[in-house]
Design an enzyme around this catalytic site. Structure first.
Site, PDB file in Angstrom:
ATOM      1  N   ASP A 128      37.537  42.323  29.156  1.00 36.75           N
ATOM      2  CA  ASP A 128      36.488  41.395  29.571  1.00 36.75           C
ATOM      3  C   ASP A 128      35.139  41.749  28.960  1.00 36.75           C
ATOM      4  O   ASP A 128      34.096  41.276  29.423  1.00 36.75           O
ATOM      5  CB  ASP A 128      36.354  41.402  31.101  1.00 36.75           C
ATOM      6  CG  ASP A 128      37.473  40.637  31.793  1.00 36.75           C
ATOM      7  OD1 ASP A 128      38.337  40.093  31.099  1.00 36.75           O
ATOM      8  OD2 ASP A 128      37.472  40.603  33.045  1.00 36.75           O
ATOM      9  N   ASP A 183      43.020  52.596  34.445  1.00 27.38           N
ATOM     10  CA  ASP A 183      41.639  52.324  34.069  1.00 27.38           C
ATOM     11  C   ASP A 183      41.319  53.007  32.752  1.00 27.38           C
ATOM     12  O   ASP A 183      42.060  53.871  32.268  1.00 27.38           O
ATOM     13  CB  ASP A 183      40.689  52.809  35.163  1.00 27.38           C
ATOM     14  CG  ASP A 183      40.630  51.841  36.344  1.00 27.38           C
ATOM     15  OD1 ASP A 183      41.149  50.719  36.222  1.00 27.38           O
ATOM     16  OD2 ASP A 183      40.076  52.222  37.399  1.00 27.38           O
ATOM     17  N   ASP A 185      39.304  55.280  31.731  1.00 28.78           N
ATOM     18  CA  ASP A 185      39.010  56.703  31.618  1.00 28.78           C
ATOM     19  C   ASP A 185      40.215  57.593  31.899  1.00 28.78           C
ATOM     20  O   ASP A 185      40.068  58.816  31.983  1.00 28.78           O
ATOM     21  CB  ASP A 185      37.863  57.070  32.560  1.00 28.78           C
ATOM     22  CG  ASP A 185      38.105  56.611  33.994  1.00 28.78           C
ATOM     23  OD1 ASP A 185      38.735  55.557  34.167  1.00 28.78           O
ATOM     24  OD2 ASP A 185      37.660  57.299  34.931  1.00 28.78           O
ATOM     25  N   ASP A 276      42.220  46.702  45.110  1.00 24.81           N
ATOM     26  CA  ASP A 276      43.405  47.553  45.215  1.00 24.81           C
ATOM     27  C   ASP A 276      43.792  47.817  46.674  1.00 24.81           C
ATOM     28  O   ASP A 276      44.959  47.708  47.055  1.00 24.81           O
ATOM     29  CB  ASP A 276      43.172  48.879  44.480  1.00 24.81           C
ATOM     30  CG  ASP A 276      41.785  49.459  44.720  1.00 24.81           C
ATOM     31  OD1 ASP A 276      41.103  49.046  45.678  1.00 24.81           O
ATOM     32  OD2 ASP A 276      41.376  50.339  43.941  1.00 24.81           O
TER      33      ASP A 276
END
Length: 542
Positions: A128, A183, A185, A276
């Site tokens: 995005d 994610d 990281d 989540d």
């Protein structure tokens, strides 16, 4: 700062009076006993003071309950799957990113190294981004696709629904029966998927979560404390709830879902900032079972700047309250056992402690004055137990988690505990704002946590593109810290030394978070741990 040393200095500050005088005047002198009686003004201060202290003590006792659940139900610890697939299922791996130009290369590289048949994989980079990440991510995907990896690039320009919207959008073209999510990281080890996937041989399993570990734990003092905070969550909260057979949540990454569970629960929804946790509760209310594997690790990068850390914590605080407003009525009306409902209440309302801490901060000094005139005995049998229940539980909670993870070196965590408690106090202002926004229904964008691929002390934080400031909040934190510094002075002048260590936590907490927010990463590399070598350059993919 050594709190014990400071406490000793304050205790013996008046050498003419000394410890003997202090003991006699505070505990043996009966000259003014019985002369004080509370008036209406005193009660107007003391009643809310004790109400707040009792509620905070209740949340503190719940931490002890989590420790009890963790040890009491050791036999329920999730281990290796009882069966294995004869034919491995197809897995879609979703990588939602937004402006992650420094870490996208590392992420894709680690995913493409996973030990799993390529013909059973479907990797989606859900981008995005609206900066240079678009170009970087496209180039990375094209490079690995050319090497034969089943990876595709999906770019949205409207960012509708933020991360939840990206995940739901990706499901429209996903081909896997199982969906793993990472994610930007995170760097999963090569055997991660093979160790997790076989749990889904049991048809009732809807999700498997693994434990986060930390790539840059020893980078700075801040990351050390952050790591301990997350360890407490992933060791005692997750394991305690999972072993006690109550609801726990997917953490948004480093886990894998059965696609059917997502769809039956209503899919990814973006009306909260913790999509989540929202989906986790909806799925478990539908009867799906979750597994938590504490022994399977998935390393990730911790925020290296105070503003990034505070932004992350505020998003989690606001999102959990939003989820509580949305989900708790359904949980309480369901036919779930009482223990499930009670734990859900504690879990989803835990961040209400932040506005309560603000109230306590306002009332603490006047309450201290009033309690001083009421006498030490009442403070011992009322205030001290409440203090131990609400604050000491924090230190014991995190010490237990460190002992479980590091049985030989856990005592070093004692050095960080005062600062861990102080940091929790220092987060009060930003998290209170987040909680109040959630309570009144104020919507806000999904504020991402910047990642710079800083893994060791030799990595320098040259990039400041994603850096954000928190406006007036750090100045408010400094002001509150100064207020508590005055309460320390008052306590010393009145020889109320027993309260000084507690008050110093407030001073250090507010001053530390305020100053570090204003100075940003200027002292980011300060740490109590020795330097570590690193093998990868910084930055990557630019």
């Amino acid at each position: 700062m050594n709190f014990c040393f400071c406490f000793a200095l304050l205790l013996f500050a008046n050498s003419q009076k000394g410890l003997v005088h202090y003991f006699r005047s505070q505990f043996l002198d009966k000259t003014f006993r019985g002369l004080y009686s509370p008036n209406g003004f005193d009660l107007a201060l003391l009643i809310p003071y004790f109400v707040v202290m009792i509620i905070l003590a209740g949340y503190g006792l719940h931490r002890y309950a989590l420790v009890y659940m963790y040890y009491r139900n050791r036999k329920n610890c999730a281990t290796e799957p009882t069966a294995t697939f004869t034919e491995l299922p197809r897995v879609t791996i979703q990588l939602p990113i937004y402006n992650e130009q420094y870490v996208i290369d590392r992420l894709v590289e680690s995913i493409c190294k996973l030990d799993y048949p390529k013909d059973k994989l479907d990797i989606q980079v859900l981008d995005d981004s609206n900066d240079e990440t678009v170009t970087v991510a496209q180039a990375v995907v094209e490079r690995y696709a050319a090497l034969g990896h089943p990876i595709t690039y999906i770019h949205r320009t409207n960012r509708e629904g933020f991360k939840a919207g990206a995940l739901q959008h990706g499901l429209e073209t996903a081909r896997g029966d199982l969906v793993a999510i990472f994610d930007a990281d995170f760097v999963p080890p090569e055997d991660w998927l093979m160790r997790v996937v076989h749990h889904f041989t049991a048809p009732e399993i809807g999700m498997v979560q693994t434990r986060w570990t930390h790539l840059n734990r020893n980078y700075s003092f801040l990351t050390e404390v952050e790591a301990i905070l997350l360890d407490g969550h992933f060791v005692l909260e997750h394991s305690g709830r999972a072993r006690h057979d109550v609801f726990f949540n997917f953490n948004g990454t480093a886990g894998i879902w059965r696609r059917q569970a997502i769809e039956e629960a209503g899919g990814w929804q973006h009306d909260t900032l913790t999509e989540d946790t929202d989906l986790s509760y909806r799925a478990q209310l539908k009867g799906w079972k979750f597994i938590y594997r504490q022994d399977i690790e998935c390393p990730a990068e911790l925020p290296v700047e105070m503003t990034a850390f505070k932004t992350q914590q505020a998003r989690w605080a606001k999102g959990l309250i939003q989820t509580g407003k949305k989900i708790l009525p359904r949980v309480l009306k369901s036919d779930q056992p009482f223990r499930v409902k009670l734990e859900a209440v504690y879990h989803l309302t835990a961040n209400m402690s932040y506005p309560l801490m603000v109230i306590l901060s306002v009332l603490l000094l006047p309450a201290m004055v009033i309690r001083f005139y009421q006498g030490w005995f009442q403070m011992l049998y009322i205030d001290i137990p409440l203090f131990l229940a609400s604050t000491f539980s924090i230190s014991s909670f995190y010490l237990v988690s460190q002992r479980e993870l590091f049985p030989k070196s856990w005592p070093r965590a004692l050095l960080y505990l005062p600062f861990l408690m102080a940091l929790g106090i220092g987060l009060t202002v930003t998290n209170t704002i987040a909680v109040l926004e959630a309570l009144v229904g104020k919507k806000s964008a999904f504020a991402r946590t910047p990642k710079y691929r800083v893994e060791s002390k030799k990595d320098k934080l040259h990039a400041t593109k994603y850096r954000k400031r928190l406006g007036w909040v750090p100045w408010i934190e400094l002001l509150i810290g100064t207020y508590f510094a005055m309460t320390v002075v008052y306590a010393v002048q009145n020889e109320n030394y027993l309260t000084v260590p507690f008050l110093l936590l407030f001073v250090v907490g507010y001053w530390y978070t305020g100053l570090m927010s204003l100075l940003q990463g200027r002292f980011a590399g300060i740490s109590l741990s020795p330097a570590e070598s690193h093998s990868k350059p910084f930055p990557v993919g630019v």
